[in-house]
Design an enzyme around this catalytic site. Sequence first.
Site, PDB file in Angstrom:
ATOM      1  N   ASP A   8     -22.699  15.233   5.342  1.00 55.81           N
ATOM      2  CA  ASP A   8     -22.108  14.332   5.026  1.00 55.81           C
ATOM      3  C   ASP A   8     -23.875  12.937   6.019  1.00 55.81           C
ATOM      4  O   ASP A   8     -24.598  12.988   5.924  1.00 55.81           O
ATOM      5  CB  ASP A   8     -21.416  13.284   4.936  1.00 55.81           C
ATOM      6  N   HIS A   9     -23.350  11.793   5.306  1.00 50.59           N
ATOM      7  CA  HIS A   9     -24.290  11.213   6.146  1.00 50.59           C
ATOM      8  C   HIS A   9     -24.409  11.035   7.890  1.00 50.59           C
ATOM      9  O   HIS A   9     -25.452  10.606   8.121  1.00 50.59           O
ATOM     10  CB  HIS A   9     -23.850   9.011   5.278  1.00 50.59           C
ATOM     11  N   CYS A  65     -21.235  17.645   9.623  1.00 55.93           N
ATOM     12  CA  CYS A  65     -20.226  16.161   8.925  1.00 55.93           C
ATOM     13  C   CYS A  65     -20.242  15.549  11.374  1.00 55.93           C
ATOM     14  O   CYS A  65     -20.392  16.565  11.650  1.00 55.93           O
ATOM     15  CB  CYS A  65     -19.037  16.073   8.238  1.00 55.93           C
ATOM     16  N   GLY A  66     -20.037  14.568  10.830  1.00 55.25           N
ATOM     17  CA  GLY A  66     -19.531  14.211  11.755  1.00 55.25           C
ATOM     18  C   GLY A  66     -18.457  14.835  13.251  1.00 55.25           C
ATOM     19  O   GLY A  66     -19.135  15.739  14.474  1.00 55.25           O
ATOM     20  N   THR A  67     -17.297  14.945  12.684  1.00 51.67           N
ATOM     21  CA  THR A  67     -16.452  15.940  13.679  1.00 51.67           C
ATOM     22  C   THR A  67     -16.789  17.652  12.947  1.00 51.67           C
ATOM     23  O   THR A  67     -15.925  18.505  13.868  1.00 51.67           O
ATOM     24  CB  THR A  67     -15.175  15.968  13.410  1.00 51.67           C
ATOM     25  N   HIS A  98     -15.921  37.821  15.782  1.00 53.74           N
ATOM     26  CA  HIS A  98     -14.722  37.974  15.305  1.00 53.74           C
ATOM     27  C   HIS A  98     -14.214  37.903  14.144  1.00 53.74           C
ATOM     28  O   HIS A  98     -13.341  38.245  13.277  1.00 53.74           O
ATOM     29  CB  HIS A  98     -14.365  37.144  16.330  1.00 53.74           C
ATOM     30  N   ARG A 132     -10.937  46.149  14.968  1.00 48.64           N
ATOM     31  CA  ARG A 132      -9.448  45.192  14.219  1.00 48.64           C
ATOM     32  C   ARG A 132      -9.843  43.748  13.704  1.00 48.64           C
ATOM     33  O   ARG A 132      -9.010  43.269  12.762  1.00 48.64           O
ATOM     34  CB  ARG A 132      -8.975  45.225  15.966  1.00 48.64           C
ATOM     35  N   ARG A 136      -8.279  41.742  10.528  1.00 46.45           N
ATOM     36  CA  ARG A 136      -6.852  40.800  11.079  1.00 46.45           C
ATOM     37  C   ARG A 136      -7.877  39.500  10.320  1.00 46.45           C
ATOM     38  O   ARG A 136      -6.927  39.000   9.275  1.00 46.45           O
ATOM     39  CB  ARG A 136      -7.744  40.045  12.338  1.00 46.45           C
TER      40      ARG A 136
HETATM   41  C1  RB5 Z   1     -17.828  10.493   8.887  1.00 43.65           C
HETATM   42  O1  RB5 Z   1     -17.279   9.200   9.247  1.00 43.65           O
HETATM   43  C2  RB5 Z   1     -16.822  11.456   8.969  1.00 43.65           C
HETATM   44  O2  RB5 Z   1     -15.319  10.996   8.479  1.00 43.65           O
HETATM   45  C3  RB5 Z   1     -17.122  13.105   8.845  1.00 43.65           C
HETATM   46  O3  RB5 Z   1     -18.897  12.690   9.844  1.00 43.65           O
HETATM   47  C4  RB5 Z   1     -16.131  14.245   9.287  1.00 43.65           C
HETATM   48  O4  RB5 Z   1     -16.283  14.001  11.011  1.00 43.65           O
HETATM   49  C5  RB5 Z   1     -14.842  14.251   8.677  1.00 43.65           C
HETATM   50  O5  RB5 Z   1     -14.358  15.307   8.939  1.00 43.65           O
END
Ligand code: RB5
Length: 142
Positions: A8-9, A65-67, A98, A132, A136
């Site tokens: 994403d951005h 993406c961001g997170t 794993h 293993r 899983r």
């Molecule tokens: C964008 O601001 C952010 O929400 C996205 O990149 C991501 O982190 C979502 O999980």
Amino acid sequence: MKIAIGNDHAGVALKNLISTYLKKTGHDVQNFGTDSEVSCDYPDIAHPVAMVVQNSEADLGILICGTANGVAMTANKHKGIRAAIAWNSEIAGIVHAHNNANILCIPARFVTGDEGVNIVEKYLSTSFEGGRHENRIKKIPC
Ligand code: RB5
């Protein structure tokens, strides 16, 4: 390898660094991500990447993406997809060894460019251990 990449951005700069690394090391990279920093919705990118991995049109997906949580949550809705978040290279090795992750999700806002490339490098240089761990991952689908 045929690698489908999407972002994403929040992940434009990291996607570019990783794509350059992958192409330089001989991989065939298909870009499903945005090349603009204008805000967009990560599911619009994560679904197409998950679909090409699911259909074996790509050997591996990389989602940024961001997170990394939004793209991982989206991709994991697809049957046969094991999308794993890796925020350092040790975890990147483990999610291949794993979990046999077939989509690697990287949090662009929490890693440097070098760390992002190292995450991909470690994933690619690690093999699934089977045994293993095979038992899983077979229990994951519900
Ligand atoms: C964008 O601001 C952010 O929400 C996205 O990149 C991501 O982190 C979502 O999980």
